[in-house]
Enzyme design. Structure first.
Site, short mmCIF file in Angstrom:
data_model
loop_
_atom_site.label_atom_id
_atom_site.label_comp_id
_atom_site.label_asym_id
_atom_site.label_seq_id
_atom_site.Cartn_x
_atom_site.Cartn_y
_atom_site.Cartn_z
N GLY A 67 48.15 5.14 28.13
CA GLY A 67 46.95 5.97 28.12
C GLY A 67 46.19 5.86 29.43
O GLY A 67 44.95 5.82 29.45
N GLY A 68 46.93 5.81 30.55
CA GLY A 68 46.30 5.59 31.84
C GLY A 68 45.58 6.80 32.41
O GLY A 68 44.80 6.65 33.35
N ASP B 21 60.46 5.58 27.30
CA ASP B 21 59.09 5.32 26.89
C ASP B 21 58.92 5.52 25.39
O ASP B 21 59.46 6.47 24.81
CB ASP B 21 58.16 6.27 27.66
CG ASP B 21 56.69 5.98 27.45
OD1 ASP B 21 56.34 4.81 27.27
OD2 ASP B 21 55.89 6.94 27.49
N THR C 99 49.14 12.72 30.70
CA THR C 99 48.40 13.83 30.10
C THR C 99 47.59 14.63 31.11
O THR C 99 47.65 15.86 31.15
CB THR C 99 47.48 13.32 28.98
OG1 THR C 99 48.27 12.60 28.03
CG2 THR C 99 46.77 14.47 28.29
N GLY D 159 46.10 10.79 25.47
CA GLY D 159 45.45 12.08 25.34
C GLY D 159 44.26 12.25 26.27
O GLY D 159 44.08 11.51 27.23
#
Length: 304
Positions: free
Chosen positions: A213-214, A81, A237, A185
């Site tokens: 950013g899911g 990633d 996150t 985040g």
């Protein structure tokens, strides 16, 4: 069962779902993701991010990820990633990774095309699928971003739908990570996503699309994104946050009971919370593509 990025996103395309992609910078995180896949009967992607090198080195975690994936009954892609350096990607390929992302989103368009095409040429002899990014979310994992501020920061670097088709043709990628309003985040407010951008990107670049950013996105927005062509969703996150809270609570309980706190108390609490969270998001991402109740993992593998 180890599968490559092309095959696992093809499964998602066929079922009209998205595959959950979990960053796993610990043994507990890797076990939770793979156990969730086996329990739900769904495919999964486990990832090592280049920015997590300081948490656990690729040379340590990479071979563990590949070995665990090979032993799993679930279809598993082992993915690199947010790789920004091709020599780092080469190391992952030689370990047996079956997916890789080259992130040239901070570069000029032409430089991103050039290096992404090189990455595709590197991946091909290894049978490894390639993901690349066009556009940028303007944030890094671990940031805390206000919802309205997130929209303003992301809008300037939304994926250009007109560039998307050209980018796919010139690079030879297998999956395209696009920017449409998500950020890495934690969100302080509600994320505001531009599904119009996403739909236009899909129209111009008919390849599996990836949501970065899911974490922190509502279930309904996940479903809308999947209907618009998202086939891989990166999730890290919030899962890591929940696991940290579970470990903290384990300490509080044992100290309240005046019992010693052992390291395994924390890792077990974190694993159980990661497993619970992973199973939940995987089922949301699968939607109608989830196996029927009682369907065995073996049946899923044979069908695909």
């Amino acid at each position: 069962m180890l599968v490559n990025l092309r095959d696992i996103t093809a499964m998602a395309e066929q079922r009209g779902m998205a595959v959950a992609a979990f960053n796993v910078p610990s043994l507990e995180a890797a076990r939770a993701a793979l156990d969730a896949a086996e329990r739900t009967g769904l495919p999964v992607i486990i990832q090592h991010a280049e920015c997590h090198e300081g948490i656990v080195p690729l040379d340590v975690m990479g071979p563990v990820m590949v070995a665990l994936a090979e032993r799993s009954r679930a279809p598993v892609c082992v993915h690199l990633d947010h790789c920004e350096h091709l020599d780092y990607m080469r190391r992952a390929l030689e370990m047996g990774f079956t997916g890789a992302m080259f992130d040239g989103s901070a570069l000029s368009y032409e430089r991103n095309v050039e290096l992404s095409a090189r990455a595709a040429a590197m991946c091909a002899p290894f049978g490894c699928g390639l993901e690349c990014e066009l556009g940028s979310m303007g944030s890094r994992e671990g940031d805390v971003v206000d919802g309205e501020d997130a929209e303003g920061r992301a809008e300037a670097v939304y994926t250009d739908p007109h560039d998307a088709g050209d980018f796919v043709r010139r690079t030879g990628l297998d999956a395209l990570a696009c920017s449409f309003g998500t950020v890495h985040g934690l969100y302080k407010g509600e994320p505001r996503l531009s599904f119009g951008v996403l739909e236009q990107v899909r129209e111009n670049a008919p390849v599996p699309l990836v949501m970065h950013g899911g974490s922190g996105v509502s279930d309904e927005d996940y479903r809308r994104a999947i209907r618009a062509g998202i086939r891989k969703i990166n999730y890290y996150t919030y899962g890591a946050k929940f696991a940290g809270e579970a470990a903290t609570e384990a300490v509080r309980v044992r100290e309240g009971e005046r019992r010693p706190v052992y390291w395994h108390d924390l890792t077990m609490a974190a694993y159980e919370r990661l497993l619970e969270d992973a199973m939940g998001v995987m089922r949301v991402f699968a939607g109608e593509g989830a196996p029927a109740d009682g369907e065995s993992q073996g049946a899923v593998c044979e069908e695909d």
